[in-house]
Write a protein that holds these residues in place. Structure first.
Motif, PDB file in Angstrom:
ATOM      1  N   ILE A 108       0.847  -1.201   0.000  1.00  0.00           N
ATOM      2  CA  ILE A 108       0.000   0.000   0.000  1.00  0.00           C
ATOM      3  C   ILE A 108       0.877   1.243   0.000  1.00  0.00           C
ATOM      4  O   ILE A 108       0.662   2.188  -0.777  1.00  0.00           O
ATOM      5  CB  ILE A 108      -0.935   0.004   1.223  1.00  0.00           C
ATOM      6  CG1 ILE A 108      -1.892  -1.191   1.179  1.00  0.00           C
ATOM      7  CG2 ILE A 108      -1.727   1.312   1.276  1.00  0.00           C
ATOM      8  CD1 ILE A 108      -2.677  -1.392   2.474  1.00  0.00           C
ATOM      9  N   ALA A 109       1.882   1.262   0.880  1.00  0.00           N
ATOM     10  CA  ALA A 109       2.774   2.419   0.962  1.00  0.00           C
ATOM     11  C   ALA A 109       3.458   2.680  -0.370  1.00  0.00           C
ATOM     12  O   ALA A 109       3.611   3.829  -0.794  1.00  0.00           O
ATOM     13  CB  ALA A 109       3.809   2.193   2.058  1.00  0.00           C
ATOM     14  N   LEU A 110       3.856   1.626  -1.049  1.00  0.00           N
ATOM     15  CA  LEU A 110       4.540   1.786  -2.329  1.00  0.00           C
ATOM     16  C   LEU A 110       3.652   2.525  -3.328  1.00  0.00           C
ATOM     17  O   LEU A 110       4.119   3.447  -4.021  1.00  0.00           O
ATOM     18  CB  LEU A 110       4.921   0.408  -2.870  1.00  0.00           C
ATOM     19  CG  LEU A 110       5.561   0.371  -4.259  1.00  0.00           C
ATOM     20  CD1 LEU A 110       6.876   1.147  -4.275  1.00  0.00           C
ATOM     21  CD2 LEU A 110       5.792  -1.073  -4.711  1.00  0.00           C
ATOM     22  N   THR A 112       1.447   4.654  -2.806  1.00  0.00           N
ATOM     23  CA  THR A 112       1.283   6.074  -2.457  1.00  0.00           C
ATOM     24  C   THR A 112       2.503   6.911  -2.800  1.00  0.00           C
ATOM     25  O   THR A 112       2.455   8.138  -2.699  1.00  0.00           O
ATOM     26  CB  THR A 112       0.971   6.255  -0.961  1.00  0.00           C
ATOM     27  OG1 THR A 112       2.141   5.975  -0.174  1.00  0.00           O
ATOM     28  CG2 THR A 112      -0.183   5.383  -0.527  1.00  0.00           C
ATOM     29  N   ARG A 113       3.588   6.280  -3.212  1.00  0.00           N
ATOM     30  CA  ARG A 113       4.803   7.026  -3.573  1.00  0.00           C
ATOM     31  C   ARG A 113       5.121   6.943  -5.055  1.00  0.00           C
ATOM     32  O   ARG A 113       6.184   7.406  -5.490  1.00  0.00           O
ATOM     33  CB  ARG A 113       6.000   6.521  -2.765  1.00  0.00           C
ATOM     34  CG  ARG A 113       5.904   6.762  -1.276  1.00  0.00           C
ATOM     35  CD  ARG A 113       5.643   8.237  -0.912  1.00  0.00           C
ATOM     36  NE  ARG A 113       6.522   9.163  -1.587  1.00  0.00           N
ATOM     37  CZ  ARG A 113       7.747   9.498  -1.148  1.00  0.00           C
ATOM     38  NH1 ARG A 113       8.226   8.965  -0.030  1.00  0.00           N
ATOM     39  NH2 ARG A 113       8.477  10.374  -1.819  1.00  0.00           N
ATOM     40  N   VAL A 114       4.234   6.332  -5.842  1.00  0.00           N
ATOM     41  CA  VAL A 114       4.450   6.242  -7.290  1.00  0.00           C
ATOM     42  C   VAL A 114       4.113   7.586  -7.929  1.00  0.00           C
ATOM     43  O   VAL A 114       2.950   7.998  -7.915  1.00  0.00           O
ATOM     44  CB  VAL A 114       3.574   5.131  -7.907  1.00  0.00           C
ATOM     45  CG1 VAL A 114       3.643   5.182  -9.432  1.00  0.00           C
ATOM     46  CG2 VAL A 114       4.017   3.769  -7.400  1.00  0.00           C
ATOM     47  N   PRO A 115       5.090   8.300  -8.480  1.00  0.00           N
ATOM     48  CA  PRO A 115       4.792   9.597  -9.118  1.00  0.00           C
ATOM     49  C   PRO A 115       3.770   9.443 -10.236  1.00  0.00           C
ATOM     50  O   PRO A 115       3.912   8.585 -11.113  1.00  0.00           O
ATOM     51  CB  PRO A 115       6.157  10.024  -9.675  1.00  0.00           C
ATOM     52  CG  PRO A 115       7.167   9.312  -8.831  1.00  0.00           C
ATOM     53  CD  PRO A 115       6.531   7.984  -8.503  1.00  0.00           C
ATOM     54  N   GLY A 116       2.720  10.227 -10.163  1.00  0.00           N
ATOM     55  CA  GLY A 116       1.680  10.173 -11.176  1.00  0.00           C
ATOM     56  C   GLY A 116       0.653   9.087 -10.951  1.00  0.00           C
ATOM     57  O   GLY A 116      -0.303   8.974 -11.727  1.00  0.00           O
ATOM     58  N   ASP A 122      -1.439   9.912  -1.211  1.00  0.00           N
ATOM     59  CA  ASP A 122      -2.760   9.761  -0.603  1.00  0.00           C
ATOM     60  C   ASP A 122      -2.593   9.708   0.916  1.00  0.00           C
ATOM     61  O   ASP A 122      -2.145   8.701   1.472  1.00  0.00           O
ATOM     62  CB  ASP A 122      -3.418   8.490  -1.126  1.00  0.00           C
ATOM     63  CG  ASP A 122      -4.861   8.340  -0.670  1.00  0.00           C
ATOM     64  OD1 ASP A 122      -5.122   8.435   0.556  1.00  0.00           O
ATOM     65  OD2 ASP A 122      -5.734   8.098  -1.526  1.00  0.00           O
ATOM     66  N   ALA A 123      -2.933  10.787   1.575  1.00  0.00           N
ATOM     67  CA  ALA A 123      -2.706  10.900   3.010  1.00  0.00           C
ATOM     68  C   ALA A 123      -3.489   9.850   3.786  1.00  0.00           C
ATOM     69  O   ALA A 123      -2.983   9.277   4.770  1.00  0.00           O
ATOM     70  CB  ALA A 123      -3.082  12.303   3.496  1.00  0.00           C
ATOM     71  N   LEU A 170       7.450   6.157   3.667  1.00  0.00           N
ATOM     72  CA  LEU A 170       6.587   7.091   4.417  1.00  0.00           C
ATOM     73  C   LEU A 170       7.383   7.969   5.366  1.00  0.00           C
ATOM     74  O   LEU A 170       6.843   8.477   6.359  1.00  0.00           O
ATOM     75  CB  LEU A 170       5.542   6.300   5.211  1.00  0.00           C
ATOM     76  CG  LEU A 170       4.629   5.371   4.407  1.00  0.00           C
ATOM     77  CD1 LEU A 170       3.531   4.803   5.301  1.00  0.00           C
ATOM     78  CD2 LEU A 170       4.019   6.093   3.211  1.00  0.00           C
ATOM     79  N   ALA A 171       8.655   8.181   5.072  1.00  0.00           N
ATOM     80  CA  ALA A 171       9.531   8.901   6.004  1.00  0.00           C
ATOM     81  C   ALA A 171       8.982  10.281   6.357  1.00  0.00           C
ATOM     82  O   ALA A 171       8.955  10.669   7.539  1.00  0.00           O
ATOM     83  CB  ALA A 171      10.936   9.025   5.415  1.00  0.00           C
TER      84      ALA A 171
END
Length: 846
Positions: A108-110, A112-116, A122-123, A170-171
């Motif tokens: 899930i975290a991954l 949320t860090r995919v550009p575009g 997504d907070a 998520l740093a």
């Protein structure tokens, strides 16, 4: 040339280690020399991609899969019941399920860090991941007294890998909203590092070696970045640097035998030939570390790493990859898994594509050519979107011409791991041996349930143009009897698997015994999981693209310990058959000599010449000829001079030219078995195959102690008949000497197994040795040459001498340690084999 020590390798070779950097990095750390933000950004880019990369069409499928997986995980969170984080994933007693819970959070975290991406930044999703981390820690991870059940790997590597990457992804969110969570998890991960020392890596631990060490230290580098701990980063990088030094078996560091050897061998678990599984994992982690550290420190020395890894690829991996297939001989227990040799190579391809960006131009071009040479990889399995884009660019570059890293003809003696590979344009031959140095097989965790003879000379003949999934892989071990693997001499008996022996347990459990048999104890390793053999002689020599290998087949360590009264009464050990074996690696054939065969204990034994698979509908034909010239057909009682197995549907054929006379059983049968018979966690999928087996029975009476034959890849009937002309002959085949001569090649090759001197044609060999001698040019002419290659397969001898009878010869060139002098009656070649670990020493004479 004497084998250099690990210290010499690190200081002298042009690319000798991530650190000859250990010192500089510690200094960099003390001076605040690590850019933590860069370490994290590099990792996020590697895992999630960049705006530029993610806009490429080749990456779209990977990004779609990342998003789809994340949405599935979020939906499973929505459906979770009491005591669950994800629906259907029961926690509390199953370490695999706990690892999966952390993996799902990472996925899930991954996304949320995919550009575009649709979930980018997504907070709400990121907070659900943070809440999930806290929930798991409070209930199932934070209490170390309750944790650490199941497999140690889960707690020291599996869970920390997913947690650490999630903390990096998520740093920023965690720093702003849950500043205590990162430190809490880092402290807990330290506490679970129970095979370490004081919550850190212990280089003297048998658990912290090779690929495992690379995994642990890669995690700790990133943990240092997210927690702002320079000292952790520096020590982790310095610890990881030890896996890049070439293993010197005569000067082991921390007692570790795991890692890469001078001849390209890779060992893990102390004695298992493992390039195709743990070696792949190490390669991946090394390249990921390289990308993580890129630009994050100004310390000198790190630029040397890519050259080390290039040599791993060229000399360690490339010989073991045939037309995109990873050979079975280096996969350990992974041979029983349902993923294929093509999938295995996909992992290597991703690492190679990335590595090409970090090596000098000449090496980079060679790697790119190799990437184009290999079949197209399934990029959906790549870890990094950046790697997919880089790989696609290489494949699309018309200026890059496809080329193998292997020459067309290559013979490789991986003597440090008791493996041999012989390659020609139409085929590749892979041989698995064993010794007191290298394990007979690997069984563990319910994987590879029937491994008993996989290191007893089992071989695999790969034919060019073949879909290897149809003839090897998990289905080969499923459909072929474990007693009839190609090349094996096995006693006639029935054995039981570990779960069958011990009431369903996947190991022998007896913690109260003085040897302390627990799931991960040293005694379990030594006697159940991967026992070594009892023989010293296992090795061979290469001369150019030709070679010879030999082995004295023995019992394993468990049988020896049982006879010595060291093991409990209820521990079951099996006695092996006895045999002396040689393989002579030529152009059109591989000659196999087997002698001194006994099933022992009043048993018969069976030598399997070959076992091959076909689909039930394939058009398979067996033809042959007897020694009297009459046709041989299945069911014929006459002794065949040759046999030919042909699969017309697949357009393949293998011939068997028998150089000794004996009855041969050759049968075709349809076999249906479940893939679960070789691995407890495989799906219960039935496999139906047409199995061809050619074998020779050695009666318990000892009436048939020896045989000789040639495997002939892509054989024609005319070619098989030609062996009757005698250009290939057996010079000796007993327990003392096995030797052949090929007049067309001007070649004599021999294994001498016992103390000498021993005569072999015009050679006199002084004791245990492997020897290849080849003459070229007209005899007596000024241009004639004689090349001699010598090795000590026992690794115990200080020197080997070979006397060439006849006209005296003078030295043209020789490896360091080889001397040549004229003696009455011929020329004496002496090779200093002390501390060469079975390496070939060669000389050319005129």
């Amino acid at each position: 040339m004497p084998q250099p020590s690990r210290r010499q390798v690190l200081s002298l070779l042009p690319a000798a280690g991530l650190l000859a950097v250990a010192g500089p990095l510690r200094a960099a750390a003390a001076a605040g020399g690590f850019d933590h933000a860069r370490l994290i950004a590099n990792t996020v880019a590697m895992l999630a991609g960049t705006p530029e990369v993610n806009a490429r069409p080749e990456v779209a499928a990977k990004l779609a899969a990342v998003l789809a997986t994340a949405r599935q995980r979020l939906a499973a969170m929505d459906r979770a019941g009491a005591g669950e984080l994800f629906a259907g994933l029961a926690l509390g007693s199953d370490d695999v399920n706990l690892r999966l819970a952390f993996q799902y959070l990472y996925e899930i975290a991954l996304a949320t860090r995919v550009p575009g991406g649709e979930l980018a930044d997504d907070a709400a999703a990121q907070r659900r991941v943070a809440d999930g981390l806290l929930w798991l820690h409070e209930r199932y991870y934070g209490d170390q007294a309750k944790g650490y059940y199941g497999n140690w790997h889960t707690w020291e590597i599996g869970i920390p890998t997913h947690v650490t990457r999630t903390l990096a992804l998520l740093a920023d969110r965690l720093r702003a909203e849950r500043p205590e969570l990162t430190a809490t998890y880092v402290a807990s991960m330290d506490a679970y590092l129970r095979n370490g020392k004081n919550g850190d890596v212990d280089l003297d631990s048998r658990f912290h070696t090779g690929a495992n060490l690379a995994d642990i230290t890669a995690n700790r580098i990133l943990q240092g970045a997210v927690s702002g701990d320079d000292a952790r980063v520096a020590k982790a990088v310095a610890d990881q640097s030890t896996v890049f030094a070439t293993v010197d078996p005569y000067a082991l560091q921390h007692g570790v035998t795991d890692g890469y050897y001078r001849d390209g061998s890779f060992i893990q678990h102390g004695s298992v030939a493992y390039t195709g599984s743990y070696g792949r994992a190490l390669l991946t982690r090394v390249v990921q570390t390289l990308k993580t550290l890129d630009g994050a420190t100004a310390a000198a020395g790190a630029e040397d790493l890519p050259g080390v890894v290039y040599r791993w690829v060229a000399d360690g991996f490339a010989p073991l990859i045939f037309e995109g297939w990873m050979m079975e001989i280096v996969k350990g227990r992974a041979v029983s898994r349902t993923n294929t040799g093509y999938t295995d190579v996909g992992v290597v391809v991703e690492a190679v594509a990335d590595l090409a960006d970090h090596v000098p131009a000449e090496q980079a071009l060679a790697l790119k050519k190799y990437v184009k040479h290999l079949p197209a990889a399934d990029t959906a399995a790549f870890v990094s979107p950046v790697s997919i884009a880089r790989y696609a660019a290489i494949r699309a570059d018309a200026s890059i011409q496809a080329a193998d890293l292997n020459p067309p003809e290559r013979s490789v003696a991986f003597n440090a791991m008791d493996r041999t590979v012989h390659r020609r344009p139409g085929y590749a031959f892979a041989l698995a041996r064993s010794s007191e140095r290298v394990s007979k097989y690997e069984y563990m965790s319910g994987e590879n349930l029937m491994p008993w003879f996989q290191g007893d000379g089992a071989y695999y003949l790969y034919l060019a143009g073949e879909d290897q999934r149809a003839v090897f892989g998990v289905d080969y071990f499923t459909a072929v009897s474990p007693y009839r693997l190609a090349g094996v001499t096995a006693p006639v008996e029935e054995r039981r698997t570990v779960p069958e022996l011990y009431g369903g347990r996947l190991w022998y459990d007896n913690p109260d015994h003085p040897l302390n048999f627990t799931a991960s104890s040293e005694s379990q390793n030594a006697y159940v999981y991967f026992p070594v053999a009892g023989n010293a002689f296992s090795g061979g020599a290469t001369l150019g693209a030709y070679g010879v290998a030999g082995m004295v087949q023995s019992d394993d360590a468990a049988w020896a310990a049982k006879q010595a009264g060291l093991l409990p009464d209820d521990f079951v050990a099996y006695r092996n058959a006895r045999a002396t074996k040689s393989w002579f690696l030529l152009d059109d054939e591989i000659v196999v000599l087997v002698s001194d065969v006994s099933g022992q204990s009043g048993r018969a034994a069976v030598t399997t010449v070959d076992s091959r698979l076909a689909a039930p509908a394939d058009a398979v034909a067996l033809t042959g000829e007897t020694w009297t010239g009459s046709p041989w057909r299945p069911g014929t009682t006459g002794e065949p001079r040759w046999l030919r197995y042909a699969n017309a549907t697949r357009g393949t054929a293998v011939g068997y030219a028998f150089l000794s006379r004996q009855p041969v059983s050759a049968v075709l049968e349809t076999v249906t078995r479940s893939r679960r018979v070789v691995r407890t966690s495989n799906p219960d999928t039935p496999v139906t195959k047409n199995v061809f087996t050619a074998s020779v029975t050695h009666p318990a009476s000892g009436a048939l102690p020896a045989l000789a034959y040639a495997l002939v890849p892509n054989a024609t009937e005319a070619g098989l008949r030609a062996y009757a002309k005698g250009s290939l002959s057996v010079l000796a085949n007993d327990r003392h000497v096995q030797a052949i001569e090929h007049k067309g090649l001007g070649l004599i090759a021999a294994n001498v197994f016992t103390a000498g001197p021993r005569h072999v044609g015009r050679l006199l060999v002084d004791g245990p040795a492997a020897v290849v001698v080849r003459s070229s040019g007209s005899s007596g002419s000024s241009g004639s040459r004689v090349s001699v290659a010598v090795a000590d397969p026992t690794t115990r001898r200080d020197r080997v001498t070979v006397l060439l009878h006849g006209r005296s010869l003078r030295l043209d060139r020789a490896d360091e340690g080889v001397t040549v002098r004229r003696v009455p009656g011929g020329t004496l070649v002496e090779a200093v084999t002390r501390r060469t670990y079975g390496r070939t020493l060669a000389a050319t004479l005129r």
